[in-house]
Scaffold this active site. Structure first.
Site, PDB file in Angstrom:
ATOM      1  N   HIS A 204      51.362  41.992  84.940  1.00 26.36           N
ATOM      2  CA  HIS A 204      50.730  40.672  85.081  1.00 26.36           C
ATOM      3  C   HIS A 204      50.015  40.522  86.416  1.00 26.36           C
ATOM      4  O   HIS A 204      49.264  39.558  86.606  1.00 26.36           O
ATOM      5  CB  HIS A 204      51.743  39.549  84.864  1.00 26.36           C
ATOM      6  CG  HIS A 204      52.715  39.323  85.980  1.00 26.36           C
ATOM      7  ND1 HIS A 204      53.999  39.826  85.971  1.00 26.36           N
ATOM      8  CD2 HIS A 204      52.596  38.641  87.143  1.00 26.36           C
ATOM      9  CE1 HIS A 204      54.626  39.453  87.068  1.00 26.36           C
ATOM     10  NE2 HIS A 204      53.798  38.736  87.802  1.00 26.36           N
TER      11      HIS A 204
ATOM     12  N   ASP B 126      55.910  44.834  81.325  1.00 21.73           N
ATOM     13  CA  ASP B 126      55.328  44.251  82.542  1.00 21.73           C
ATOM     14  C   ASP B 126      55.320  45.258  83.693  1.00 21.73           C
ATOM     15  O   ASP B 126      55.593  44.899  84.837  1.00 21.73           O
ATOM     16  CB  ASP B 126      56.077  42.983  82.948  1.00 21.73           C
ATOM     17  CG  ASP B 126      55.236  42.096  83.875  1.00 21.73           C
ATOM     18  OD1 ASP B 126      54.000  42.242  83.876  1.00 21.73           O
ATOM     19  OD2 ASP B 126      55.810  41.285  84.611  1.00 21.73           O
TER      20      ASP B 126
ATOM     21  N   SER C   7      56.276  39.527  92.808  1.00 22.27           N
ATOM     22  CA  SER C   7      56.205  40.361  91.605  1.00 22.27           C
ATOM     23  C   SER C   7      55.645  41.739  91.928  1.00 22.27           C
ATOM     24  O   SER C   7      54.607  41.865  92.580  1.00 22.27           O
ATOM     25  CB  SER C   7      55.319  39.692  90.552  1.00 22.27           C
ATOM     26  OG  SER C   7      55.887  38.492  90.107  1.00 22.27           O
TER      27      SER C   7
END
Length: 460
Positions: free
Chosen positions: A102, A132, A208
Site C-alpha cells: 500500500h 501487503d 508502514s
C-alpha cells in the site's frame, strides 16, 4: 564521607561501560538504554516516497448523447499525481528492500532515502497486494547497511521490541514496546490478510513497511497496520512475520514478479466451542475441512471432509489464515507434515506443496464488439479459483475476469459466475462468445455471486 567516596568510585567505574557502543545482550543491559541497539539497526531503515498517476472520477454523463457535450468541461477527466509516504527495510548489502504494497503498489516513481541522506531510485521486483508486501531493489556502489532476519517462530509474547519508521513524515522515529500477541489473523486493516505479530510499540501512519526488531537488532516483522479509533496509535499494531518476508525475498531473487503461494484446495473454519463439543474435543483446536477440491493435495494425502487439521509442519494451527501461513513459509515443491483428527483418531500425513493447477484450460476471452464488449471471461480451474478467491465448491463454470466500457454500469463484477445469457446455458467461454453475437435489443444475464443468485436485464 566513606559513603560519598564509595558512590564516586562506583560512578567512575561505570562511566567506561556506559560509553561503550554495542548491541545489548541481556535484560540488564537493555534496561540502561536502547541507544546502542538503535545505532546498529536504524541505518537499515529507510524512508520511501512513491508517486503514482491516478485518474479523477469520470463524468456521470459520459456516453449520454444528450448531456456529455453539454457538461464536457465540467467533468473532464484529468490525470492527477498522488503521493504516498512510508518506510522500508534494507535486507541485504546489495540493495534488496522490503516495504508494504500500500506504500509503493502501482507507483510510477519510487525514491528511497537513507538516514545518511543518500537517495536512490528503486524498482519493484515483486509486489503482492493480498499480503501487503513489496520487494524493491536499489543499486549502490558501496555495500549498504542491512538487517538480518530472526526466526519469527521463536518470538514470544512479552519480548521487548522496537518499531523504527517514518511516522507522519516527520523523520525516522523509534518507539518501544513488547510483543503483545502471536498468531493474530483476520484483525488487520487495509489490504493485508493472514497471520500477524501484535505489538504495543507505537505504530502510526508512515511506519508502514518499517522494521520491528528484537533486542539483538534482528528483524522479526514488518509493521503493516493498526487497529485505531482516532487514526493514531492505540497500542494495537500488526506486523508481517519475518519468516514470510524472507520467503518473498527468495522468490524475488529467483525472478518472480508475483508471489507463488502453495495451493491447499480446501476451505476450512476454526473449531469453536460448539464444534469442539460435536467432535468430542476437550478444548477447541484446529481447522475443520468444510469443502475440498477433487485434486487438492490434502485429498491426495488422504484427508477428507470433516477432518480437523491440528498442526502443520509441527506448528499448531487454529485458523485458516494460520494454516495458510504455515504453508506459505515453505517453498513450492516441498512436502509438509500434517497432523489431523479423523473419526476420533489422530493421523499423520505428508502433504505436497504445489501451485494451483491451471488445468483444464481457462480459455480466457474478451468480447470485443456488441453489447457485451469489454466483458472478459475464463473457464474456472484451480488457478483461476485461487486468483479470484472463489469458493472451492465453484470448481466448474465461467467466471467474469474483466469489465470495461458500459458493462461496468450494468452491475456485473469480477468474480461473478455466469449461468445463462438470454437463456443460453453458459458452460464454457465459447458459449459467452456465441451469446455475444445474438441479434437482440433485450438482454438478460443470470449468475451467482458469493453464493447468491443474481439476474440483470438491460436494453440497447
Amino acid at each position: 564521607m566513606r559513603i560519598l567516596l564509595s558512590l564516586i568510585l562506583s560512578l567512575a567505574l561505570a562511566l567506561p561501560l556506559a560509553a561503550q557502543t554495542k548491541v545489548p545482550q541481556s535484560q540488564a543491559e537493555i534496561s540502561l538504554s536502547f541507544a546502542p541497539l538503535v545505532k546498529e539497526a536504524a541505518p537499515a531503515v529507510v524512508n520511501i516516497f512513491a508517486n503514482r498517476v491516478v485518474q479523477q472520477a469520470e463524468s456521470p454523463f459520459r456516453g449520454n448523447p444528450m448531456f456529455q457535450d453539454m457538461f464536457r468541461d465540467l467533468f473532464q477527466t484529468r490525470p492527477r499525481m498522488q503521493n504516498s509516504l512510508g518506510s522500508g527495510v534494507i535486507l541485504s548489502e546489495d540493495g534488496i528492500v522490503v516495504s508494504n504494497y500500500h506504500v509503493v503498489g502501482m507507483a510510477t516513481e519510487i525514491r528511497v532515502v537513507l538516514t545518511d541522506r543518500r537517495e536512490f531510485e528503486a524498482d519493484i521486483l515483486l509486489a503482492d497486494e493480498d499480503s501487503d508486501l513489496a520487494i524493491l531493489k536499489i543499486t549502490s556502489d558501496a555495500p549498504l547497511p542491512h538487517l538480518d532476519f530472526r526466526d519469527s517462530d521463536e518470538v514470544e509474547v512479552g519480548e521487548l521490541a522496537l518499531a523504527i519508521g517514518n511516522p507522519f513524515g516527520i523523520g525516522q522515529t523509534v518507539t518501544s514496546g513488547i510483543i503483545s500477541g502471536l498468531a493474530r489473523s483476520g484483525t488487520a486493516t487495509g489490504n493485508a490478510r493472514g497471520y500477524f505479530l501484535q505489538t504495543d510499540a507505537a505504530i502510526n501512519p508512515g511506519n508502514s513497511g518499517g522494521a520491528l526488531v528484537d533486542v539483538n537488532g534482528k528483524l522479526i516483522g514488518v509493521p503493516t497496520s493498526i487497529l485505531t479509533r482516532s487514526g493514531g496509535s492505540n497500542g494495537v499494531g500488526f506486523a508481517i512475520p519475518a519468516n514470510l518476508v524472507a520467503r518473498y525475498v527468495e522468490q524475488a531473487r529467483a525472478g518472480n514478479d508475483s508471489f507463488v503461494q502453495p495451493w491447499a484446495g480446501i476451505f476450512g473454519q476454526a473449531v469453536d466451542f460448539s464444534l469442539a463439543e460435536g467432535f468430542g474435543l476437550t478444548v477447541p483446536e484446529g481447522v475443520v475441512i468444510s469443502s475440498m477440491h477433487p485434486v487438492s493435495p490434502f485429498a491426495e494425502a488422504g484427508l477428507a471432509l470433516g477432518d480437523i487439521v491440528l498442526s502443520v509442519d509441527g506448528q499448531a494451527v487454529n485458523s485458516p489464515a494460520e494454516m495458510l501461513f504455515r504453508m506459505s513459509v515453505r517453498p513450492v515443491g516441498d512436502t509438509i507434515a500434517v497432523e489431523y483428527l479423523s473419526d476420533g483418531t489422530i493421523e499423520q500425513a505428508e502433504v505436497a506443496l504445489i501451485e494451483a493447477p491451471d488445468t483444464p484450460a481457462r480459455d480466457a476471452r474478451v468480447i470485443e464488439d456488441g453489447p457485451l464488449a469489454g466483458l472478459g471471461v475464463s473457464n474456472i480451474n484451480p488457478a483461476v479459483q485461487s486468483e479470484l478467491r472463489l469458493p472451492t465448491s465453484m470448481d466448474t463454470g465461467v467466471v467474469v475476469t474483466r469489465l470495461t466500457g458500459p458493462l461496468r454500469r450494468l452491475g456485473l463484477r469480477v468474480g461473478d459466475v455466469l449461468d445463462q445469457i438470454n437463456g443460453l446455458e453458459i458452460e464454457g467461454t465459447g458459449d459467452v462468445a456465441t451469446a455475444a453475437t445474438m441479434n437482440t435489443r433485450r438482454w438478460r444475464v443470470d449468475g451467482v455471486r458469493g453464493g447468491q443468485r443474481f439476474s440483470y436485464r438491460f436494453r440497447i
